[in-house]
Design an enzyme around this catalytic site. Structure first.
Site, PDB file in Angstrom:
ATOM      1  N   HIS A   1       0.821  -1.212   0.000  1.00  0.00           N
ATOM      2  CA  HIS A   1       0.000   0.000   0.000  1.00  0.00           C
ATOM      3  C   HIS A   1       0.856   1.263   0.000  1.00  0.00           C
ATOM      4  O   HIS A   1       0.328   2.358  -0.178  1.00  0.00           O
ATOM      5  CB  HIS A   1      -0.952  -0.007   1.199  1.00  0.00           C
ATOM      6  CG  HIS A   1      -2.105  -0.940   1.034  1.00  0.00           C
ATOM      7  ND1 HIS A   1      -3.425  -0.550   1.154  1.00  0.00           N
ATOM      8  CD2 HIS A   1      -2.155  -2.269   0.737  1.00  0.00           C
ATOM      9  CE1 HIS A   1      -4.225  -1.582   0.947  1.00  0.00           C
ATOM     10  NE2 HIS A   1      -3.464  -2.643   0.696  1.00  0.00           N
TER      11      HIS A   1
ATOM     12  N   TYR B   1       4.509 -10.397  -5.778  1.00  0.00           N
ATOM     13  CA  TYR B   1       4.104 -10.006  -4.424  1.00  0.00           C
ATOM     14  C   TYR B   1       2.671 -10.416  -4.103  1.00  0.00           C
ATOM     15  O   TYR B   1       2.087  -9.914  -3.137  1.00  0.00           O
ATOM     16  CB  TYR B   1       4.282  -8.501  -4.225  1.00  0.00           C
ATOM     17  CG  TYR B   1       5.540  -8.134  -3.466  1.00  0.00           C
ATOM     18  CD1 TYR B   1       5.652  -8.405  -2.108  1.00  0.00           C
ATOM     19  CD2 TYR B   1       6.611  -7.521  -4.098  1.00  0.00           C
ATOM     20  CE1 TYR B   1       6.796  -8.070  -1.409  1.00  0.00           C
ATOM     21  CE2 TYR B   1       7.762  -7.189  -3.405  1.00  0.00           C
ATOM     22  CZ  TYR B   1       7.845  -7.470  -2.055  1.00  0.00           C
ATOM     23  OH  TYR B   1       8.986  -7.146  -1.357  1.00  0.00           O
TER      24      TYR B   1
ATOM     25  N   HIS C   1      -1.390 -13.603  -0.650  1.00  0.00           N
ATOM     26  CA  HIS C   1      -2.548 -13.721   0.231  1.00  0.00           C
ATOM     27  C   HIS C   1      -2.600 -15.053   0.991  1.00  0.00           C
ATOM     28  O   HIS C   1      -3.307 -15.173   1.988  1.00  0.00           O
ATOM     29  CB  HIS C   1      -3.830 -13.512  -0.571  1.00  0.00           C
ATOM     30  CG  HIS C   1      -4.044 -12.080  -0.966  1.00  0.00           C
ATOM     31  ND1 HIS C   1      -4.046 -11.650  -2.276  1.00  0.00           N
ATOM     32  CD2 HIS C   1      -4.225 -10.964  -0.206  1.00  0.00           C
ATOM     33  CE1 HIS C   1      -4.234 -10.345  -2.311  1.00  0.00           C
ATOM     34  NE2 HIS C   1      -4.340  -9.902  -1.072  1.00  0.00           N
TER      35      HIS C   1
END
Length: 620
Positions: A136, A366, A369
């Site tokens: 983020h 990346y 999860h």
């Protein structure tokens, strides 16, 4: 390829053929990684889009701007919000269609979790949350207004599939003409990054002036935070006030709050040492220091736990301090170039002839999860006594679905900062392997950029397969070829597990070229100590260095004039996330953490002392 690079390639190819580089003594292993990084810097950096910025006076911008502009010394636009994602290789040239094989079938037969497979003591839930905290900070694709609907194949559920959504809708990735007229640049369509790709802490500061204004207190340089519980403040709608609020969960918000506290703590230090600084100067200097602390923790703490080998411990510390180490750099400064004194503190940024950006392939590797568990295991920290392993008793299991979005924020407020941190520290995260994708994420209500729920739930496992194909990311075998790696010729080259081979053959037939990147990365045999695949690691190897060496605030402007003397001292003394937690919650680490790193499970044994100097350690 030049003759010199061809010789280096054959050295690397020989090592790869016999799978020996990670079994070499540390010094030789580091040399191999240096050679491979050089080759990737030469052949795996592709620019997307034109160069449209202007030159500017860097002395007028001795701080990080809100939207990432004015970092590159000769072009004010490079690395700013809304610029193109780069590439590490050309877009896929394979003939397969977007739904071949169907993403819902791939997700259900190869990714869906059967039973949680955890990572043992190596990686905890804080480490899992940290990577979302970093994502983020760096990357998010601009979406189109046009929606796509994926429908599971007819009769799929009746044929034994367990697809939680028969269909789901989502926004397409916005495809933008790059405007490139160069015959040498064949990438005519690209995607835009709505975040700033620099390591600038935008996850807590925002990606533009509006976002920055939302989080600032405009007093003493500080950011907004709840004085009552040390957590993020919330707006009238219950959405946290922070730099990035899209698809947040309680563990992610916890790290945002921790580093808001760190920023404000740095402001207090600066006020004492530089009483003439006004609110703006305090904010800008504290942001620089906090962003550098985050980058350093990721480089020499999180990554070292992710890739737990002596070779990578040496490699990551060389990135920050250089081959001669911290003590030499502290005494003499950055005097010996990037190899001997590290990337941080270089006299000028290095982009290897390709303007800085993060890449589509970086986004793809990346996708992690599977690190997320099904339940959060809450611990009782009210006990006056602690066990020998410093592990508090389990008191509650909370479904992860309840820890997401606004409901997750409410639960976090009830749980509290310290209990949440200790609980996450003592819980192992999932392993990055097949059949370990969280089932609750296959029927997930995602958020828009403002943190509000979207109207349609999505199957994240199927969506991630689709996204890689939609964005032209190479499939697994093509990806390896482009990374100068040896491709697989049969399923048995990928894994020794017969059950996996049978499942791959069922979904992809005998066509190894059809294998999706995400599936291949999760199926690949792991190097001992690595939580990720070797294929993903080689992208890490390239980009981990690039994030530091291309940024003038880690190179030209990494000095006392920009950061202040006390700011540099703060960065230099901070070696790990454990240091940050200890600074704000000294009793927490003393009472509940036995491990050496805050990213490994807290009741694990500390790393034993090794009296052999790091560079002279033998093969593992």
């Amino acid at each position: 390829m030049s003759l010199f690079d061809a010789i280096l390639f054959y050295i690397v190819h020989f090592m790869d053929k016999y799978e020996i580089w990670h079994r070499l003594p540390v010094l030789l292993g580091v040399a191999y990684l240096g050679i491979r990084r050089h080759l990737h810097q030469r052949y795996n950096l592709l620019h997307v889009g034109g160069i449209n910025g202007r030159k500017y006076d860097t002395d007028q911008y001795s701080y990080r701007t809100a939207d990432g502009k004015c970092n590159h010394p000769f072009d004010d636009q490079i690395g700013s919000q809304g610029t193109f994602f780069g590439r590490n290789m050309p877009p896929s040239a394979l003939p397969y269609k977007l739904l071949e094989p169907h993403p819902s079938v791939v997700a259900t037969k190869l990714l869906a979790r059967k039973k949680l497979i955890d990572n043992g003591k190596q990686f905890n839930l804080i480490a899992c949350s940290w990577i979302q905290f970093m994502i983020h900070d760096w990357i998010d694709h601009m979406e189109d207004t046009q929606q796509v609907e994926i429908r599971a194949p007819d009769n799929f559920n009746e044929d034994g599939g367990r697809c939680p959504l028969k269909s789901f809708k989502f926004q397409k990735t916005k495809q933008v003409p790059t405007g490139s007229s160069s015959s040498s640049n064949l990438i005519k369509i690209g995607s835009l990054n709505t975040r700033t790709p620099w390591w600038d802490g935008s996850v807590i500061y925002g990606n533009n002036e509006e976002g920055m204004g939302r989080v600032r207190a405009f007093k003493d340089g500080k950011l907004k935070i709840s004085e009552e519980d040390g957590l993020l403040q919330h707006d009238e709608a219950g959405i946290p006030i922070s730099g990035d609020v899209r698809n947040c969960w309680a563990g992610f918000s916890l790290l945002q709050a921790l580093f808001v506290k760190e920023h404000n703590f740095i402001c207090d230090m600066l006020i004492v040492n530089y009483p003439d600084f006004d609110d703006e100067k305090l904010y800008q200097h504290a942001r620089l220091v906090t962003s550098a602390v985050i980058a350093k923790i990721h480089t020499i703490d999180w990554t070292v736990e992710l890739l737990k080998t002596d070779t990578l411990l040496a490699g990551m510390r060389i990135n920050w301090y250089g081959f001669l180490g911290k003590r030499f750099k502290d005494m003499f400064g950055h005097i010996c170039g990037p190899i001997f004194s590290g990337l941080v503190g270089l006299k000028r940024p290095r982009d290897h002839g390709v303007p800085y950006s993060l890449t589509e392939e970086f986004v793809s590797v990346y996708r992690m999860h599977s690190l997320l568990p099904d339940k959060l295991l809450l611990r009782d920290i009210s006990s006056a006594t602690t066990s020998k392993d410093k592990c508090p008793p389990l008191i509650q299991e909370v479904p992860m679905r309840e820890m997401v979005g606004k409901e997750g924020e409410r639960r976090l407020s009830e749980i509290g900062m310290e209990k949440m941190m200790v609980s996450m520290g003592h819980q192992a995260c999932g392993a990055l392997t097949l059949w370990n994708y969280p089932s609750w994420m296959r029927n997930l209500v995602a958020h828009d950029i403002n943190g509000e729920d979207r109207p349609d739930p999505v199957d994240m496992a199927a969506l991630e397969i689709y996204r890689d194909r939609e964005r032209g990311v190479a499939r697994y075998n093509e990806f390896r070829r482009n990374l100068l790696m040896i491709p697989i010729s049969k399923w048995e080259d990928l894994t020794d597990e017969e059950e996996v081979v049978e499942a791959l053959r069922e979904v992809y037939d005998d066509d190894v070229e059809k294998l999706d990147l995400l599936v291949g990365l999760h199926a690949e045999k792991k190097i001992k100590g690595f939580a990720i695949s070797e294929t993903a690691f080689f992208i890490f190897l390239l980009i981990a260095s690039r994030r530091l060496e291309a940024d003038r605030f880690f190179t030209t402007n990494f000095n006392s004039k920009t950061y202040t003397e006390k700011g540099l001292e703060w960065i230099n003394k901070t070696e790990s996330l454990k240091d940050v937690i200890k600074r704000h919650y000294p009793e927490m680490t003393k009472k509940w953490m036995r491990s050496s790193s805050a990213f490994s499970v807290w009741d694990s044994m500390p790393t034993p002392t090794n009296y052999i100097p790091l560079y002279f350690r033998p093969a593992p």
